[in-house]
Design a protein around this motif. Sequence first.
Motif, PDB file in Angstrom:
ATOM      1  N   ASP A 296       0.827  -1.210   0.000  1.00  0.00           N
ATOM      2  CA  ASP A 296       0.000   0.000   0.000  1.00  0.00           C
ATOM      3  C   ASP A 296       0.861   1.259   0.000  1.00  0.00           C
ATOM      4  N   HIS A 297       2.040   1.182   0.606  1.00  0.00           N
ATOM      5  CA  HIS A 297       2.942   2.331   0.611  1.00  0.00           C
ATOM      6  C   HIS A 297       3.286   2.741  -0.819  1.00  0.00           C
ATOM      7  N   ILE A 298       3.565   1.763  -1.651  1.00  0.00           N
ATOM      8  CA  ILE A 298       3.926   2.034  -3.046  1.00  0.00           C
ATOM      9  C   ILE A 298       2.749   2.649  -3.794  1.00  0.00           C
ATOM     10  N   THR A 299       1.572   2.088  -3.622  1.00  0.00           N
ATOM     11  CA  THR A 299       0.403   2.616  -4.333  1.00  0.00           C
ATOM     12  C   THR A 299      -0.032   3.970  -3.786  1.00  0.00           C
ATOM     13  N   ASP A 300       0.122   4.183  -2.490  1.00  0.00           N
ATOM     14  CA  ASP A 300      -0.254   5.479  -1.901  1.00  0.00           C
ATOM     15  C   ASP A 300       0.628   6.598  -2.464  1.00  0.00           C
ATOM     16  N   ILE A 301       1.916   6.361  -2.576  1.00  0.00           N
ATOM     17  CA  ILE A 301       2.796   7.382  -3.125  1.00  0.00           C
ATOM     18  C   ILE A 301       2.435   7.675  -4.584  1.00  0.00           C
ATOM     19  N   ALA A 302       2.119   6.610  -5.327  1.00  0.00           N
ATOM     20  CA  ALA A 302       1.753   6.797  -6.727  1.00  0.00           C
ATOM     21  C   ALA A 302       0.484   7.629  -6.866  1.00  0.00           C
ATOM     22  N   SER A 303      -0.458   7.439  -5.970  1.00  0.00           N
ATOM     23  CA  SER A 303      -1.738   8.155  -6.091  1.00  0.00           C
ATOM     24  C   SER A 303      -1.713   9.526  -5.431  1.00  0.00           C
ATOM     25  N   ASP A 304      -0.921   9.693  -4.342  1.00  0.00           N
ATOM     26  CA  ASP A 304      -0.982  10.921  -3.546  1.00  0.00           C
ATOM     27  C   ASP A 304       0.169  11.884  -3.798  1.00  0.00           C
ATOM     28  N   VAL A 305       1.327  11.373  -4.254  1.00  0.00           N
ATOM     29  CA  VAL A 305       2.496  12.222  -4.448  1.00  0.00           C
ATOM     30  C   VAL A 305       2.791  12.457  -5.932  1.00  0.00           C
ATOM     31  N   ALA A 306       2.859  11.377  -6.694  1.00  0.00           N
ATOM     32  CA  ALA A 306       3.280  11.483  -8.096  1.00  0.00           C
ATOM     33  C   ALA A 306       2.460  12.468  -8.910  1.00  0.00           C
ATOM     34  N   PRO A 307       1.115  12.506  -8.779  1.00  0.00           N
ATOM     35  CA  PRO A 307       0.353  13.439  -9.612  1.00  0.00           C
ATOM     36  C   PRO A 307       0.666  14.912  -9.339  1.00  0.00           C
ATOM     37  N   GLN A 308       1.187  15.209  -8.152  1.00  0.00           N
ATOM     38  CA  GLN A 308       1.505  16.601  -7.804  1.00  0.00           C
ATOM     39  C   GLN A 308       2.874  17.044  -8.325  1.00  0.00           C
ATOM     40  N   LEU A 309       3.622  16.111  -8.931  1.00  0.00           N
ATOM     41  CA  LEU A 309       4.952  16.452  -9.423  1.00  0.00           C
ATOM     42  C   LEU A 309       4.924  16.848 -10.890  1.00  0.00           C
TER      43      LEU A 309
END
Length: 309
Positions: A296-309
């Motif tokens: 879930d850590h991997i998917t959470d970063i993809a959904s919550d952090v990556a789009p803001q970059l």
Amino acid sequence: MELRIFTEPQQGASYDDLLRVARTAEDAGYGAFFRSDHYLRMGSADGLPGPTDPWITFAGLARDTSTIRLGTLMTAATFRHPGPLAISVAQVDQMSGGRVEFGIGAGWYEAEHTAYGLPFPSLGERFERYEEQVAIITGLWETPLGGTFSFEGKHYTLTDSPALPKPAQERVPLLIGGMGAKRTPALAASYATEFNLPFVGIDAAVEQFARVDTACEETGRDPKEIIRSVALVACVGRTDADVARRAAAIGREVDELKQNGLAGTPAEVVDRIGAWRDATGVQRVYLQTLDLADLDHITDIASDVAPQL
């Protein structure tokens, strides 16, 4: 800004563990799945079930994944002879349809050499061997079909090698990294497509990237041809409680991780990555993922952090 997943399986991981992480990263849209090249655990972990070899791992992942790129931070030059290593990496590149990225370093962890009967020369000799390996491996891959490759160095000699097999890619991306002040930047200027700095602060990174730029200018190469990247431990949670839980799972303190890695809520981590980008010009971040069971850590970063970059 591209995010990549970076694992440390010597701390305790089977092939199936790594496959789950790689497929999760692939499905979540990460650019690449990377792993270390170590044969002995570090710190207090028991290391079970034992070490795995990166190029055997990637041979499996080449067939068990479809799109994600696969690479090492960093293959140890002390572990393998350059000719067979060039063959292995080229074969995995073919098996993956051209998805390999090749990071190589001089090797540094003496205890794993002692544990598995590998010679561990002085730093000076290790770097000499490292330089020769980079020259040999790239030379073998770049030799035209039907030609032969020869090399005579202080540590390795090749005579009339058919220089086969060839990778699927016209040029396998080559990663070089580290904080050496002179020889490392010079080697990167001559060969690297990417320069990586693992687990350093922003100020140190600024200084080292500047050294690489200077080395490029001295050889007539445009520094912009080399991608800049960093590797930092990741510990991201939607709440402070999530962050604390994930920090505890890897035996680290939240405040220390915020200082030295990428830790905190998504907003905090986005701001931290922005600070790295603004100060150093990094284009890729390798997220050191230490709890391989926490998909879930991997998917959470993809959904919550990556789009803001």
